[in-house]
Write an enzyme that holds these catalytic residues in place. Structure first.
Site, mmCIF file in Angstrom:
data_model
loop_
_atom_site.group_PDB
_atom_site.id
_atom_site.type_symbol
_atom_site.label_atom_id
_atom_site.label_comp_id
_atom_site.label_asym_id
_atom_site.label_seq_id
_atom_site.Cartn_x
_atom_site.Cartn_y
_atom_site.Cartn_z
ATOM 1 N N ASP A 94 0.850 -1.183 0.000
ATOM 2 C CA ASP A 94 0.000 0.000 0.000
ATOM 3 C C ASP A 94 0.890 1.239 0.000
ATOM 4 O OD1 ASP A 94 -2.351 1.509 0.108
ATOM 5 O OD2 ASP A 94 -2.299 1.601 2.293
ATOM 6 N N THR A 102 -4.471 -6.270 10.826
ATOM 7 C CA THR A 102 -4.853 -7.361 11.712
ATOM 8 C C THR A 102 -6.237 -7.885 11.350
ATOM 9 O OG1 THR A 102 -6.029 -6.026 13.369
ATOM 10 C CG2 THR A 102 -3.631 -6.226 13.626
#
Length: 503
Positions: A94, A102
């Site tokens: 990203d 998570t």
């Protein structure tokens, strides 16, 4: 304490001795190196972007696609490395950084556990990337700035009731976010976005925020992000996307960051917070608090009062204690009580002498190390060596990172044990939809075409079309809900038939 939450962290990346290395390529190398371990199936399930809409604003409108900055278009499949792990997490590239998101959890302790598992995953991924033919030595840092003007995020996500007025969220959270850095700041050498100003500050992110409220996450960063992308039933839920936090190495800091925020959100949802703690010039106040590690800076509130950040946090704590007593009486769960007690103890010690918290808080632990160097070698804050020490604190390698070395020497307080962290690298939480996602990937990975936070898509033999199983309820798909079913089904075809009634 029970609220669906999670953490997503972009890791800093460095390729030593390769000045022309491409950060995107290096990040892809890291993610792809871990894929055979994190998702050991014959095929790699792709990320399902269908339900994503990063341009929808919580204030009731949608930004036109042609008017958006390219960095906002996170719903486009650019073909970058992207792996869904058997622990329910997402590991991907990203903005030229490897990112670990998570799985969904329901409490701050589990957030610490699966966040810490992400650190171990990143360290292992970098090690494996170096072992590949023609592989580079890649170093990863769980920090938030390169001290050259760039910042990368550690974002928190909290599931909230859709019915909660967004104006209430903004009003009550801005003062809280401006001041919570006193216990969840990661510490930084340098002042200003490029770090050229001399000094030490509490937060790695404070100097990069420009506005109070907005949709962006990389440009004109807002204290309150308005992205309205719930990844759940949009009629019932909103996902509060918090971009203002630092990436914490300390387990205590992460625990307090999420636990205290969850308590404040509960008060906002229940309309309990009647006091207005609004501060004047929040963006300037955010930076001023960060730039004063003595914690003496006084914010001016709209009601005319002047309070330090610690004193304002004490006001939130007092309200939280009243709220818990009012709502639960003596029937309060252990974790809520623990968060309240740790919050109070931390604030009292910060007011007395912050250095008492060198075993608990990142910025204090880091400052303690740095002051040791400054005294021994008579170094000014502008010394390049201090910035290197700052960076090394966040190195995820167990044998090289300064935080990890403090842990090895018993000099940091912990919440979770290493055996549990190692398990969380591969196993999902039991009490959210991440359980269904992770178990499906582990057991039927070869027949999963794609997945996302709110769906798992199966490619079944003999079927012409893909079979989408929606997971719009974050608290369904748990072990209690589908554990026996997953154990019983011998194939993905059998599982989908059971879920759809044989359709």
């Amino acid at each position: 304490m029970h609220r669906v939450m999670g953490i997503e962290t972009e890791y800093g990346i460095s390729v030593p001795h390769q000045p022309n290395a491409n950060a995107m390529a290096a990040s892809s190398q890291v993610v792809n190196a871990y894929a055979p371990i994190g998702a050991p199936a014959q095929r790699q399930a792709r990320w399902d972007f269908e339900e994503e809409n990063p341009l929808r604003d919580a204030r009731g409108f949608e930004v036109a696609r042609e008017a958006a900055d390219p960095s906002q278009l996170t719903d486009e499949d650019l073909g970058l490395a992207n792996v869904i792990l058997t622990n329910g997490a997402r590991l991907y590239v990203d903005h030229a950084h490897p990112e670990y998101s998570t799985p969904e959890v329901t409490n701050p302790r589990d957030a610490v556990l699966w966040d810490k598992a992400g650190e171990r995953i990143m360290a292992e991924a970098a090690r494996r990337a170096a072992d590949l033919p023609m592989g580079w030595t890649i170093q990863l840092y769980k920090n938030n700035t390169d001290n050259k003007g760039a910042s990368y995020g550690c974002h928190e996500n909290y599931l909230m009731n859709r019915s909660t007025p967004f104006a209430d969220i903004v009003r009550h959270l801005i003062p809280f976010f401006v001041t919570r850095q006193v216990f969840c700041g990661a510490g930084r050498v340098g002042i200003g976005a490029d770090g050229r100003g001399e000094g030490f500050q509490l937060s790695q992110r404070a100097d990069f925020f420009e506005v109070e409220v907005g949709l962006e996450t990389t440009l004109k960063r807002p204290i309150i992000n308005t992205r309205d992308e719930p990844h759940a039933d949009p009629e019932k839920y909103r996902r509060l996307h918090v971009i203002i936090g630092d990436a914490n190495m300390s387990e205590i800091a992460t625990y307090l960051k999420l636990g205290t925020t969850a308590l404040v959100l509960a008060m906002i949802e229940d309309g309990f917070l009647s006091q207005d703690f609004s501060v004047e010039s929040p963006v300037g106040a955010l930076r001023a608090v960060s730039h004063d590690p003595t914690l003496r800076y006084q914010l001016r509130l709209h009601d005319g009062r002047r309070l330090t950040a610690v004193q304002l946090q004490m006001e939130y704590l007092e309200q939280a204690r009243k709220y818990v007593e009012d709502r639960f009486g003596t029937d309060v769960d252990d974790m809520t009580r623990d968060v309240l007690d740790r919050w109070e103890t931390t604030l009292v010690r910060l007011a007395d002498d912050p250095m008492q918290l060198s075993r608990d808080l990142d910025w204090v632990a880091k400052l303690s190390i740095l002051e040791g160097y400054r005294q021994r070698e008579n170094l000014p804050w502008s010394a390049h060596k201090l910035q290197l020490v700052d960076l090394q604190y966040h190195d995820v390698r167990p044998d090289r990172g300064l935080y990890n070395r403090l842990v090895a020497r018993g000099r940091m307080n912990l919440l979770v044990d290493e055996a549990a962290v190692r398990t969380a690298m591969h196993e999902p939480p039991n009490d959210t939809r991440a359980y269904f996602r992770g178990r499906c990937l582990a057991k039927f990975g070869a027949e999963i075409a794609a997945a996302s936070w709110d769906s798992v898509i199966f490619d079944l033999p003999g079927r012409d079309s893909l079979q989408r199983v929606p997971t719009l309820e974050p608290l369904r798909g748990t072990r209690a809900h589908v554990g026996d079913l997953l154990d019983r089904c011998r194939s993905a075809t059998e599982l989908v038939a059971a879920l759809t009634g044989g359709r």
